[in-house]
Write a protein that holds these residues in place. Structure first.
Motif, mmCIF file in Angstrom:
data_model
loop_
_atom_site.group_PDB
_atom_site.id
_atom_site.type_symbol
_atom_site.label_atom_id
_atom_site.label_comp_id
_atom_site.label_asym_id
_atom_site.label_seq_id
_atom_site.Cartn_x
_atom_site.Cartn_y
_atom_site.Cartn_z
ATOM 1 N N TRP A 45 -5.581 3.117 -18.826
ATOM 2 C CA TRP A 45 -4.679 2.032 -19.353
ATOM 3 C C TRP A 45 -5.127 2.083 -20.604
ATOM 4 C CZ3 TRP A 45 -0.177 0.825 -18.005
ATOM 5 C CH2 TRP A 45 0.416 -0.748 -18.470
ATOM 6 N N VAL A 46 -6.241 1.956 -20.765
ATOM 7 C CA VAL A 46 -6.537 2.335 -22.139
ATOM 8 C C VAL A 46 -5.694 1.936 -23.262
ATOM 9 C CG1 VAL A 46 -8.232 1.438 -23.623
ATOM 10 C CG2 VAL A 46 -8.971 0.415 -21.840
ATOM 11 N N PHE A 52 -1.508 -6.654 -11.346
ATOM 12 C CA PHE A 52 -1.704 -5.342 -12.470
ATOM 13 C C PHE A 52 0.019 -4.826 -11.770
ATOM 14 C CE2 PHE A 52 -1.466 -1.311 -13.028
ATOM 15 C CZ PHE A 52 -1.462 -1.098 -14.691
ATOM 16 N N LEU A 72 -8.534 -4.736 -16.664
ATOM 17 C CA LEU A 72 -9.713 -4.649 -17.487
ATOM 18 C C LEU A 72 -10.998 -5.052 -16.587
ATOM 19 C CD1 LEU A 72 -9.259 -4.697 -21.139
ATOM 20 C CD2 LEU A 72 -9.981 -2.551 -19.848
ATOM 21 N N THR A 95 -2.816 -6.191 -19.059
ATOM 22 C CA THR A 95 -3.964 -5.143 -20.025
ATOM 23 C C THR A 95 -5.320 -5.700 -19.204
ATOM 24 O OG1 THR A 95 -2.456 -4.278 -21.413
ATOM 25 C CG2 THR A 95 -5.142 -4.047 -21.736
ATOM 26 N N GLU A 120 3.608 -4.927 -13.537
ATOM 27 C CA GLU A 120 4.163 -3.593 -14.049
ATOM 28 C C GLU A 120 5.607 -3.208 -13.136
ATOM 29 O OE1 GLU A 120 2.443 0.495 -13.329
ATOM 30 O OE2 GLU A 120 2.316 0.591 -15.085
ATOM 31 N N VAL A 138 2.371 -7.312 -21.138
ATOM 32 C CA VAL A 138 1.245 -6.424 -21.300
ATOM 33 C C VAL A 138 0.218 -6.168 -21.071
ATOM 34 C CG1 VAL A 138 1.116 -3.391 -21.887
ATOM 35 C CG2 VAL A 138 3.247 -4.201 -21.843
ATOM 36 N N ALA A 139 0.280 -7.249 -22.589
ATOM 37 C CA ALA A 139 -1.339 -7.565 -22.652
ATOM 38 C C ALA A 139 -1.799 -8.382 -21.451
ATOM 39 C CB ALA A 139 -1.185 -8.400 -23.971
ATOM 40 N N PHE A 164 -2.198 1.678 -22.906
ATOM 41 C CA PHE A 164 -1.169 0.473 -24.042
ATOM 42 C C PHE A 164 -1.621 0.830 -25.333
ATOM 43 C CE2 PHE A 164 -2.687 -3.094 -25.564
ATOM 44 C CZ PHE A 164 -2.324 -4.248 -25.874
ATOM 45 N N ASP A 170 -8.501 2.743 -15.214
ATOM 46 C CA ASP A 170 -9.001 1.194 -16.379
ATOM 47 C C ASP A 170 -8.599 2.109 -17.497
ATOM 48 O OD1 ASP A 170 -8.879 -1.345 -16.358
ATOM 49 O OD2 ASP A 170 -10.748 -0.734 -17.075
#
Lengths: 302, 206, 628
Positions: free
Chosen positions: B192-193, B113, B78, B74, B117, B70-71, B196, B189
Motif C-alpha cells: 500500500w505504501v 480501510f 499503517l 493510509t 476504498e 486516501v491519507a 500511495f 501494508d
C-alpha cells in the motif's frame, strides 16, 4: 552473420570431436577398474570459460555495430524513397508520401536507391519481411510506427512474407517487391497518377463501379479502403498468393485472367478469413471484370 | 492430541518455529511473499506503462484523486500493521488474551480501510471513471483492486484465526498460522505504501 | 499399539485421489503429463502431415492455427512441466534423505490444479472453441475484437489454474530442499539434480507471477472489457509481449535446468566417475538462472525497441553461452577417463550432449540482433527451440525415466526395447528438425499452414514429416516397454544399476511410504558412493528406529481444484447463447460463485481442522519395510 556461422561451426566441430573421442575411448570393458574420482581441473575449467568469452567478444563487436547501423533513420532523407507500409488482414498497403500514390501487394522500388520504410498495422500485429533483401520488422497497431531501410542491388522480383501469426490466412499473406531501373520507376509513378480507366463495355463498367469501386480504386476513381487495382494486369500475383504465369505448372499458378476469375468467384476459398466478400455477380460479369482487370496494364517497362 | 496440547505457560519462546512444520510454514510463506512481490511488481509496471492513457473527456488522475481520503485510509492501514506487531509480541510473551485483542483491533482497522476504498471506488465510478473507461482506469482498478482483495482475504483469514485460537488456544500448531498471517498483513501494508506513492502522489503531481 | 488418531488409509481409486505421498504424486504427474504429451505429439503429427507437401489441404487454415497453438501450449505447460514435476517428486526427497516434502497437502493441491487446468484447456476441443492465437497469444490477435469465439478464454483460464499448481510446487520444493536435508547433507554435497531443481523452483517462484498478471489482464480484457491491450482504449500490445516474455524466457530455463541435472547424474553414474567440476557446475546453474531473467527481450528484437535495448539484450543473451559451455565440457570430462556403460538411460544422456550443443550454438546465432532480423519467426527458430526443448529436455527426461524407473516402480525397463526407443526417437528427431534450420534460412516463416510450390521447400518438409513419424514410433515403443515391464514382477534391488552414487539408491525400490527407515548420515558428496568406497554396504543412520509421523491423506486438494475448474467454466460461459435454466445459472455468475465457494470452503476447512497425521510404528518398519 557469416562470422557467427563460422564461429559456431568451429565450436560444433571441436565439441563433437571431443565427445566422439571420449565415447569411443572410454567405453566400459570387462575387468575395468573403478576410475580415478577426479574432482575437477582448474586449468581446464578456466580455459573453457575464457575461450568462449573471447569468441563471444569477437562476435559482440560486429553485432553492436550492426545493431546501430541498421537503426539509422532515413525517414527524413530526401534522397531515399519513402514508403509507408500498412499491414492489413491479409494484404499490404504501400503508400509513397513523396509522390502521393498508394499501391498494394506489390512494392515498386528503383534499383540501387535506399528505400526507407515506416511500418504500422491497421489491425493485428504482422511482420514485414523480404527474406532476400532485408530482415524483418513488426508492424504494430496504434501510433507505434517502426522504421527500417533496405535497397536492391539488381533489378528483379523478390518475394515478401508476413512473419507474425496474424490469423487463418497468415501463410497466404505474401507480397512482391519489384525492383526496376529509375526510368521505369518514374514512368510507373506517373502512370499511377493518371486518371483511372473504366471497362470499355458500359454494362461491365456500371457493375464494376457499383460493386467494386465502393472499396477499391483505379486511378482517381473509387475508394482506397482496400487494395488499389490500378495496373493490376502487370502484377506478379493476384491477392498475393495466386501466381500469374502464362505457363501454369503448380496448383496456385494460372494466367492473370484465370487467377482473377478464381479470386472473384470465391475469395474465401483462396484466402480464408479475408475481408473480400463473395460479390453478387453473374458468370458473365465476372468474366468481363476479370478480362478488363487482366488487361489493365501500365506498361512502364520498355 | 497430547503432543499439541501445551498449556499456555509451557510454550517455547518462539512457538512459530518450534516444529519443523512451523519452520517450513514460515520459510514457505517468505518465499510466497517473494512471488507476490513479482506479482505486484508486474501490476505496477503495467500501471506505469498505461497511466497516461486516460482517453478524451475522461477524468484524469489529478481531477479524480482526493488525497485527504486516501491519507486517512493510509493511516488506518499503517496503524493496523503496528497493532499486528503488538499481537505477535503478545504471542511471544504468551499473553493470548492480549494477542487476540490486538488481532481484533487489526481486523477492525482493516475493515475501516476497506470501507473507505469501496466508498472511493463508488465515487470514481460516479465521476465516469469506470473499469472499462480507458487503459488508465483498467490498470488502476486492477492494481488497487488486487490490493483490496488481498486486504479482504487478510481480514477473513485473521478473523478465522481469532476464532481458532479462541477454541484451541495458542499451540505450536496455531502459533505459526498467526505469525504467518502477521507477515502477510505487513506485506500488504508495504504494497500500500507503494500504491500511495506511485498511484496517488505521482498521480496528483502528474 | 493402536494409533493415537486412527486415520483412514484409503485403497484403490480413493487412495490416488487423496494421496499426499510425494512418490504417488510423482506417478500421478507422470501419468497426466504423459497423457498430455501424447495429445501434444498427436497435434504435432497432424501439423507435419499438413506440411508434407505444398498446398496440402489435410487440415484447413483455422484448424492448423488451433493445432499449432495447442501443440505449443500443451507441450510446454501440460507435458514438459508435469513430467519434470514427476521426476522432482519421485526423486528429490530421496536424494536429500528426507521422509517427505515440506508441504504434502500443497503438493497434492499443486497436482490437482495442474490437472484440472490442463483438462479445462483441452476441453476446448470438445467445445469446438480452440485457442488459435499461438502459445504466445499475442494481442490484438487474441483480443475480443479479433478472436470472437471462446478459444482464448480456454487458454487464459486453463493456464491460470494450471499455473497456480506450478507456483505451489515451486515453493514446496524450495522449502523442502532448504529445510529438510538429512544431517550432513550440506548445500555443496547436494546431488546435481537436486541443485537444478532448487534453481528451477526459484525461477518458477519469480517467473510465474508475471504470467499470472498477464493472464489476469488478458482475462479482464476479454471478460470484463478492460483496456490493457485494447489499442482503441489506450492499451498497449507491446506490454503483453514484455509481460509474456518476462515469464516466458525464464520458463525456458525452468524446463532445461532439470534436464541438465538428470544428465549430470546419469553420465556420472554410468561413467563410474564423480561429476567433473561439481562446484563450477553449481555456479553455472545459478548463473544461468540469474541471467535467465535478463534476456527476455531477445524474443522481441523485431518489435522495434530501439538499438540500445537490442544491443544490450544481444550481449546479455550471448553471455548465457558461457555457463552452458562450462556444463558441456564438464560432462565430456566426466566421461573422460571413465568406464562408460551404454545403458539406454546413458544413451539418451550421451545423445543429449551433441544435440544440445547444436541448440546452443543456434541460440548464440539468434542472440545477435541483426542476424535475428533474418532468423526471427522463421523455421530457423522452430529448429532452434526444438533442439533445445526436445533434443535437450525430452532426451533428458527419457534418460531420467529410464534411469529412475526401477526406483519409481521397482521394475527395470526392458533394455533392448529401450535402446530401440532411443535410436528411433533420436534419428527421427534429427531428421525432423535438422532440415528446418535450412528451411528457415531459405525464408520459410513459422506458423504457416501451407506453402507454395516451387520455392524449394518441398523435399525438406517431406523429410521433416518422415522424421516426425519416426519420433512417434519411438514414443510408441516406449509405451510398449512400459506395458511389458508392468507385467513383470517387482524384482529391482536397492541399487539395480550397481553404480548408484546418491542416497536414493540406498533404499528399497520402490521406496517405502516413509522413504528412510532411519534418516541417513551424509558424510560427503555422492553419499552412497562414498560409503561404498569406504567398504560399507549401507548408509550410517543418524537416528535410532522409532515411530515415523506421516501426514494424513485428504480429498480437499482434489475438491479445491475441482472448484476452480467449475469457477473457470462459470466465468467463461457467463456470456452464452443458451436458453433456459442453464443460461440463467451461468449468466448470473451462480456457477462461477459456486465453484469459488467450493474452493474457499475447502480452504476454511483445511485451516480449521488440524491435521494430526498418523504414526507408522517400528514393528511395521522392520517387519516389511527393510528387505533382507
Amino acid at each position: 552473420m557469416k562470422l557467427s556461422i563460422l564461429i559456431m561451426v568451429l565450436v560444433v566441430i571441436v565439441v563433437f570431436a571431443l565427445a566422439f573421442y571420449v565415447i569411443v575411448k572410454f567405453r566400459r570393458r570387462p575387468n575395468d577398474k573403478i576410475p580415478v574420482q577426479v574432482e575437477g581441473n582448474h586449468k581446464l575449467e578456466i580455459i573453457w570459460t575464457v575461450v568462449p568469452i573471447v569468441l563471444l567478444l569477437i562476435l559482440a563487436v560486429p553485432t553492436v555495430k550492426h545493431v546501430f547501423g541498421l537503426a539509422k533513420d532515413y525517414t527524413k532523407d530526401p534522397d531515399a524513397v519513402q514508403v509507408i507500409v500498412t499491414a492489413h488482414q491479409y494484404w499490404w498497403e504501400f503508400e509513397y508520401p513523396q509522390y502521393g500514390i498508394k499501391t498494394s501487394q506489390e512494392l515498386m522500388i528503383p534499383t540501387g536507391k535506399t528505400v526507407s520504410v515506416q511500418a504500422k498495422s491497421a489491425d493485428v500485429i504482422h511482420s514485414f519481411w523480404i527474406p532476400a533483401l532485408a530482415g524483418k520488422i513488426d508492424t504494430n497497431p496504434g501510433a507505434n510506427v517502426n522504421t527500417m531501410f533496405f535497397s536492391a542491388d539488381h533489378d528483379g522480383v523478390y518475394l515478401g512474407k508476413c512473419a507474425e501469426l496474424c490469423g487463418p490466412s497468415h501463410a497466404l499473406m505474401d507480397f512482391k517487391v519489384k525492383s526496376v531501373n529509375e526510368g521505369a520507376f518514374d514512368r510507373w509513378v506517373a502512370a499511377m497518377k493518371e486518371p483511372g480507366k473504366l471497362p470499355a463495355d458500359p454494362a461491365i463498367a456500371e457493375v464494376f463501379e457499383k460493386q467494386c469501386l465502393t472499396c477499391h480504386a483505379v486511378g482517381d476513381k473509387g475508394l482506397q479502403l482496400y487494395p488499389n487495382l490500378t495496373g493490376i494486369g502487370d502484377k506478379e500475383t493476384i491477392a498475393g498468393i495466386l501466381v500469374n504465369t502464362d505457363d501454369p505448372q503448380y496448383k496456385n499458378e494460372g494466367t492473370t485472367h484465370d487467377n482473377l476469375k478464381r479470386w472473384i468467384e470465391d475469395p474465401q476459398a483462396v484466402k480464408p478469413g479475408n475481408s473480400m466478400p463473395k460479390v453478387d455477380l453473374t458468370p458473365e460479369q465476372i468474366e468481363g471484370i476479370a478480362k478488363y482487370l487482366s488487361e489493365y496494364k501500365l506498361n512502364v517497362e520498355q | 492430541m497430547s503432543a499439541h496440547s501445551h498449556l499456555d505457560g509451557q510454550l517455547p519462546h518462539e512457538p512459530e518455529r518450534a516444529t519443523l512444520e512451523g519452520r517450513n510454514k514460515v520459510l514457505g510463506f517468505w518465499l510466497f511473499l517473494g512471488g507476490e512481490t513479482v506479482l505486484f511488481g508486474t501490476l505496477f509496471s503495467a500501471f506505469l506503462a498505461l497511466r497516461d492513457q486516460v482517453g478524451d473527456g475522461n477524468p484524469t488522475s489529478q481531477e479524480l484523486f482526493k488525497l485527504s481520503l486516501v491519507a486517512i485510509a493510509t493511516v488506518l492501514l499503517l496503524t493496523s500493521s503496528l497493532t499486528s506487531v503488538f499481537a505477535i509480541q503478545a504471542m511471544h510473551r504468551n499473553q493470548v488474551k492480549s494477542m487476540q485483542l490486538w488481532l481484533i483491533v487489526t481486523v477492525v482497522l482493516g475493515l475501516g480501510f476497506l470501507g473507505l476504498e469501496i466508498y472511493e471506488f463508488f465515487h470514481y465510478v460516479h465521476e465516469g471513471h469506470k473499469f472499462s473507461t480507458s487503459a488508465f482506469s483498467s490498470s488502476f482498478y486492477t492494481l488497487v483492486g488486487f490490493h483490496g482483495a488481498h486486504v479482504l482475504f487478510g481480514i477473513v483469514w485473521i478473523s478465522l484465526l481469532i476464532g481458532q485460537v479462541y477454541r484451541k488456544g495458542l499451540t505450536v500448531v496455531t502459533a505459526p498460522k498467526v505469525y504467518v498471517a502477521g507477515m502477510y498483513w505487513h506485506f500488504i501494508d508495504v504494497v500500500w505504501v507503494f500504491i500511495f506513492t506511485v498511484v496517488y502522489l505521482m498521480g496528483k503531481v502528474g | 499399539m493402536a494409533h493415537a488418531h486412527p486415520v483412514k488409509r484409503y485403497t484403490g481409486l480413493m487412495d490416488w485421489l487423496t494421496t499426499v505421498d510425494h512418490k504417488k504424486i510423482g506417478i500421478l504427474y507422470l501419468i497426466a503429463g504423459g497423457f498430455f504429451f501424447l495429445i501434444g505429439g498427436l497435434e504435432a503429427l497432424l501439423i507435419r502431415v499438413q506440411l508434407w507437401k505444398p498446398l496440402n489441404d489435410f487440415v484447413g487454415a483455422d484448424t492448423y492455427n488451433e493445432l499449432l497453438t495447442m501443440h505449443g501450449t500443451t507441450m510446454i505447460f501440460l507435458a514438459a512441466m508435469p513430467v519434470i514435476f514427476a521426476m522432482m517428486n519421485a526423486i528429490v526427497p530421496l536424494q536429500i534423505g528426507a521422509r517427505d516434502v515440506a508441504f504434502p497437502f500443497l503438493n497434492a493441491l499443486g497436482f490437482w490444479t495442474f490437472l484440472f487446468g490442463g483438462l479445462l484447456l483441452n476441453l476446448s476441443w470438445i467445445a469446438q472453441a480452440v485457442p488459435d492465437a499461438g502459445w504466445t497469444s499475442y494481442l490484438p490477435l487474441a483480443s475480443p475484437t479479433y478472436s470472437t469465439h471462446k478459444g482464448v478464454d480456454y487458454y487464459v483460464l486453463g493456464l491460470q489454474i494450471a499455473g497456480i499448481g506450478t507456483l505451489i510446487g515451486g515453493i514446496n520444493f524450495l522449502v523442502t530442499i532448504i529445510n529438510m536435508r538429512a544431517p550432513g547433507m550440506s548445500f555443496m554435497r547436494m546431488p546435481m539434480f537436486t541443485w537444478t531443481v532448487f534453481i528451477t523452483s526459484a525461477l518458477i517462484l519469480f517467473a510465474f507471477p508475471a504470467l499470472t498478471v498477464g493472464l489476469v489482464a488478458l482475462m479482464f480484457d476479454r471478460l470484463f472489457s478492460a483496456n490493457f491491450f485494447e489499442v482503441s482504449g489506450g492499451g498497449n500490445t507491446v506490454l503483453w509481449e514484455h509481460i509474456f516474455w518476462i515469464f516466458g524466457h525464464p520458463e525456458v530455463y525452468i524446463l532445461i535446468l532439470p534436464a541438465f541435472g538428470i544428465i549430470s547424474e546419469v553420465i556420472s553414474t554410468f561413467s563410474r566417475k564423480r561429476l567433473f567440476g561439481y562446484s563450477s557446475m553449481v555456479f553455472a546453474t545459478v548463473l544461468i538462472g540469474f541471467l535467465g531473467f535478463m534476456v527476455w527481450a531477445h524474443h522481441m528484437f523485431t518489435v522495434g525497441l530501439g538499438p540500445v535495448a537490442n544491443a544490450l539484450f544481444s550481449i546479455a543473451t550471448m553471455l548465457i553461452a558461457v555457463p552452458t559451455g562450462i556444463k558441456i565440457f564438464n560432462w565430456i570430462f566426466t566421461m573422460w577417463g571413465g568406464s562408460i556403460k551404454f545403458t539406454a538411460a546413458n544413451l539418451f544422456a550421451v545423445g543429449f550432449v551433441p544435440t544440445f550443443v547444436m541448440g546452443g550454438v543456434t541460440g548464440v546465432m539468434l542472440a545477435a540482433a541483426p542476424a535475428d532480423f533474418q532468423y526471427h519467426d522463421s523455421y530457423f527458430v522452430v529448429a532452434h527451440f526444438h533442439y533445445v526443448i526436445v533434443g535437450g529436455l525430452v532426451l533428458g527426461l527419457f534418460a531420467g525415466l529410464h534411469y529412475w524407473w526401477p526406483k519409481m516402480f521397482g521394475r527395470m525397463l526392458n533394455e533392448g526395447l529401450a535402446k530401440l526407443t532411443f535410436w528411433t526417437f533420436f534419428i527421427g528427431f534429427h531428421l525432423t528438425f535438422f532440415v528446418q534450420h535450412f528451411l528457415g534460412l531459405l525464408g520459410m516463416p513459422r506458423r504457416v499452414w501451407t506453402y507454395l510450390d516451387g520455392l524449394g521447400f518441398n523435399t525438406m518438409n517431406l523429410i521433416s514429416t518422415i522424421g516426425a513419424f519416426l519420433m512417434g514410433v519411438g514414443t510408441i515403443l516406449f509405451i510398449i516397454n512400459i506395458i511389458v515391464t508392468a507385467a513383470k514382477p517387482k524384482t529391482a534391488g536397492d541399487d539395480p544399476w550397481e553404480d548408484g552414487r546418491t542416497l536414493e539408491w540406498s533404499i528399497p525400490s520402490p521406496a517405502p511410504e516413509y522413504n528412510f527407515a532411519q534418516t541417513p548420515l551424509v558424510r560427503g558428496y555422492d553419499a552412497l558412493w562414498k560409503e561404498k568406497m569406504d567398504g560399507n554396504d549401507a548408509m550410517t543412520p543418524a537416528e535410532p528406529i522409532g515411530p515415523i509421523h506421516m501426514p494424513s491423506p485428504s480429498i480437499l486438494p482434489f475438491l479445491m481444484s475441482l472448484g476452480l475448474f467449475i469457477a473457470g467454466y462459470g466465468f467463461m460461459y457467463a456470456e452464452n447463447e443458451w436458453t433456459g435454466i442453464m443460461h440463467d445459472l451461468f449468466a448470473s455468475h451462480a456457477v462461477a460463485g459456486a465453484g469459488l465457494l467450493i474452493t474457499l470452503g475447502c480452504m476454511v476447512v483445511r485451516s480449521l481442522k488440524d491435521d494430526h497425521g498418523f504414526h507408522i510404528e517400528p514393528d511395521e518398519i522392520t517387519g516389511k519395510g527393510v528387505k533382507a
